[in-house]
Design an enzyme around this catalytic site. Structure first.
Site, PDB file in Angstrom:
ATOM      1  N   ASN A   1       0.921  -1.276  -0.039  1.00 45.41           N
ATOM      2  CA  ASN A   1      -0.173   0.018   0.063  1.00 45.41           C
ATOM      3  C   ASN A   1       0.744   1.337  -0.123  1.00 45.41           C
ATOM      4  O   ASN A   1       1.892   1.252   0.688  1.00 45.41           O
ATOM      5  CB  ASN A   1      -1.252  -0.012   1.080  1.00 45.41           C
ATOM      6  CG  ASN A   1      -0.507   0.088   2.636  1.00 45.41           C
ATOM      7  OD1 ASN A   1       0.516  -0.844   2.566  1.00 45.41           O
ATOM      8  ND2 ASN A   1      -1.033   0.331   3.437  1.00 45.41           N
TER       9      ASN A   1
ATOM     10  N   CYS B   1     -10.295  -4.880   0.589  1.00 44.88           N
ATOM     11  CA  CYS B   1     -11.563  -4.006   0.449  1.00 44.88           C
ATOM     12  C   CYS B   1     -12.372  -4.167  -0.412  1.00 44.88           C
ATOM     13  O   CYS B   1     -12.106  -4.849  -1.577  1.00 44.88           O
ATOM     14  CB  CYS B   1     -11.034  -2.557   0.852  1.00 44.88           C
ATOM     15  SG  CYS B   1     -10.356  -1.996  -0.996  1.00 44.88           S
TER      16      CYS B   1
ATOM     17  N   CYS C   1      -4.294   0.639  -2.132  1.00 40.02           N
ATOM     18  CA  CYS C   1      -4.143  -0.568  -1.485  1.00 40.02           C
ATOM     19  C   CYS C   1      -3.240  -1.253  -2.237  1.00 40.02           C
ATOM     20  O   CYS C   1      -3.004  -1.396  -3.364  1.00 40.02           O
ATOM     21  CB  CYS C   1      -5.392  -1.315  -1.577  1.00 40.02           C
ATOM     22  SG  CYS C   1      -6.690  -0.580  -0.640  1.00 40.02           S
TER      23      CYS C   1
ATOM     24  N   GLU D   1      -3.123  -4.533  -3.095  1.00 39.93           N
ATOM     25  CA  GLU D   1      -3.526  -5.441  -3.983  1.00 39.93           C
ATOM     26  C   GLU D   1      -3.917  -4.670  -5.400  1.00 39.93           C
ATOM     27  O   GLU D   1      -3.513  -5.399  -6.229  1.00 39.93           O
ATOM     28  CB  GLU D   1      -4.958  -5.913  -3.582  1.00 39.93           C
ATOM     29  CG  GLU D   1      -5.291  -6.726  -2.330  1.00 39.93           C
ATOM     30  CD  GLU D   1      -5.471  -5.936  -1.079  1.00 39.93           C
ATOM     31  OE1 GLU D   1      -4.925  -4.711  -0.961  1.00 39.93           O
ATOM     32  OE2 GLU D   1      -5.849  -6.569   0.060  1.00 39.93           O
TER      33      GLU D   1
ATOM     34  N   GLU E   1       0.467   5.328   0.605  1.00 42.92           N
ATOM     35  CA  GLU E   1      -0.414   6.214   1.072  1.00 42.92           C
ATOM     36  C   GLU E   1      -0.026   7.530   0.553  1.00 42.92           C
ATOM     37  O   GLU E   1       0.957   7.836  -0.003  1.00 42.92           O
ATOM     38  CB  GLU E   1      -0.756   6.114   2.401  1.00 42.92           C
ATOM     39  CG  GLU E   1      -1.128   5.030   2.959  1.00 42.92           C
ATOM     40  CD  GLU E   1      -1.384   4.711   4.550  1.00 42.92           C
ATOM     41  OE1 GLU E   1      -0.915   5.590   5.229  1.00 42.92           O
ATOM     42  OE2 GLU E   1      -2.039   3.689   4.884  1.00 42.92           O
ATOM     43  N   ASN E   2      -0.742   8.734   0.920  1.00 44.36           N
ATOM     44  CA  ASN E   2      -0.306   9.988   0.416  1.00 44.36           C
ATOM     45  C   ASN E   2      -1.029  11.099   1.456  1.00 44.36           C
ATOM     46  O   ASN E   2      -1.904  10.663   2.154  1.00 44.36           O
ATOM     47  CB  ASN E   2      -1.086  10.412  -0.874  1.00 44.36           C
ATOM     48  CG  ASN E   2      -0.788  11.493  -1.539  1.00 44.36           C
ATOM     49  OD1 ASN E   2      -1.164  12.613  -1.131  1.00 44.36           O
ATOM     50  ND2 ASN E   2       0.414  11.469  -2.337  1.00 44.36           N
TER      51      ASN E   2
ATOM     52  N   TYR F   1      -5.222  11.918   1.921  1.00 47.18           N
ATOM     53  CA  TYR F   1      -5.679  10.587   2.112  1.00 47.18           C
ATOM     54  C   TYR F   1      -6.322   9.849   0.779  1.00 47.18           C
ATOM     55  O   TYR F   1      -5.814   8.311   0.616  1.00 47.18           O
ATOM     56  CB  TYR F   1      -6.493  10.512   3.285  1.00 47.18           C
ATOM     57  CG  TYR F   1      -5.809  10.888   4.717  1.00 47.18           C
ATOM     58  CD1 TYR F   1      -4.704  11.283   4.744  1.00 47.18           C
ATOM     59  CD2 TYR F   1      -6.527  10.679   5.725  1.00 47.18           C
ATOM     60  CE1 TYR F   1      -3.860  11.478   5.830  1.00 47.18           C
ATOM     61  CE2 TYR F   1      -5.984  11.065   6.826  1.00 47.18           C
ATOM     62  CZ  TYR F   1      -4.680  11.443   7.110  1.00 47.18           C
ATOM     63  OH  TYR F   1      -4.153  11.914   8.256  1.00 47.18           O
TER      64      TYR F   1
HETATM   65  N1  THU Z   1      -5.041  -1.436   2.602  1.00 42.64           N
HETATM   66  C1  THU Z   1      -4.816  -2.345   1.761  1.00 42.64           C
HETATM   67  O1  THU Z   1      -3.590  -1.983   1.456  1.00 42.64           O
HETATM   68  N2  THU Z   1      -5.371  -3.519   1.358  1.00 42.64           N
HETATM   69  C2  THU Z   1      -6.349  -3.959   2.080  1.00 42.64           C
HETATM   70  O2  THU Z   1      -7.068  -5.029   1.746  1.00 42.64           O
HETATM   71  C3  THU Z   1      -7.167  -3.036   3.263  1.00 42.64           C
HETATM   72  C4  THU Z   1      -6.415  -1.745   3.286  1.00 42.64           C
HETATM   73  C5  THU Z   1      -4.356  -0.363   3.005  1.00 42.64           C
HETATM   74  C6  THU Z   1      -5.071   1.062   2.672  1.00 42.64           C
HETATM   75  C7  THU Z   1      -4.542   1.966   3.811  1.00 42.64           C
HETATM   76  O3  THU Z   1      -3.281   2.375   3.086  1.00 42.64           O
HETATM   77  C8  THU Z   1      -4.278   1.062   5.162  1.00 42.64           C
HETATM   78  O4  THU Z   1      -4.234  -0.205   4.461  1.00 42.64           O
HETATM   79  C9  THU Z   1      -5.412   1.289   6.223  1.00 42.64           C
HETATM   80  O5  THU Z   1      -6.765   1.297   5.403  1.00 42.64           O
END
Ligand code: THU
Length: 164
Positions: A62, A112, A73, A75, A64-65, A68
């Protein structure tokens, strides 16, 4: 009126030690790959690793930034990497793990909703399903036979087909 039932099966293992060697190795890689995540806002590091049908191993984390919603993610980062490096290559198995720096990482989490939509489209696009291994850094491991199991009644390209 008829009632339709939708069900799927999850294989539950007590720990990574109960997996067959190829799955053990893929899940170990996913756990290790969490270290490459960029998640300074959530402190929730996710690692996803896929073994492709040509044997290649591809990783995603994942990202992030500060703004937000820009974050991605693990995946979908992984699917984009696969799609860019090995276009249309089928996936055999994907392992997903996470390391919660401020909490526990002892049970499986599952993708998710947005990622499920992307995973399903990948299966449809290459016309081959793939297994998904889910686990934290410790504890139980779930194995799901195909991504489509996680998203019954998906919206898909066939819904966009013109009626003409
Ligand atoms: N996140 C994922 O990378 N995959 C998931 O299946 C669930 C959530 C990440 C998104 C965000 O960077 C952090 O986990 C918290 O939500």
């Amino acid at each position: 009126m008829i009632k339709k039932e939708v069900q799927f099966t999850v294989d539950v293992f007590k720990s990574i030690d109960d997996l067959m060697p190829a799955d053990l190795s893929l899940l170990s890689a996913a756990r290790e790959t969490t270290q490459a995540a960029y998640a300074p806002y959530s402190n929730f590091l996710v690692g996803a690793v896929a073994q492709l049908s040509n044997g290649a191993i591809v990783k995603g984390t994942n990202q992030e930034n500060a703004s937000y919603p820009v974050g991605l993610c693990a995946e979908r980062v992984l699917l984009s990497a696969i799609s860019s490096q090995f276009p249309n290559m089928a996936i055999q198995t994907m392992a997903i793990s996470y390391h919660h720096l401020k909490g526990k990482s002892d049970h499986p989490i599952s993708p998710c909703g947005m990622c499920r939509q992307s995973l399903v489209e990948y299966e449809q696009r290459v016309k081959q399903s793939f297994r998904i291994i889910l686990s934290g850094m410790t504890g139980e491991v779930y194995i799901i036979e195909k991504a489509t199991d996680l998203l019954p009644f998906p919206f898909s390209s066939s819904d966009l087909a013109s009626g003409r």
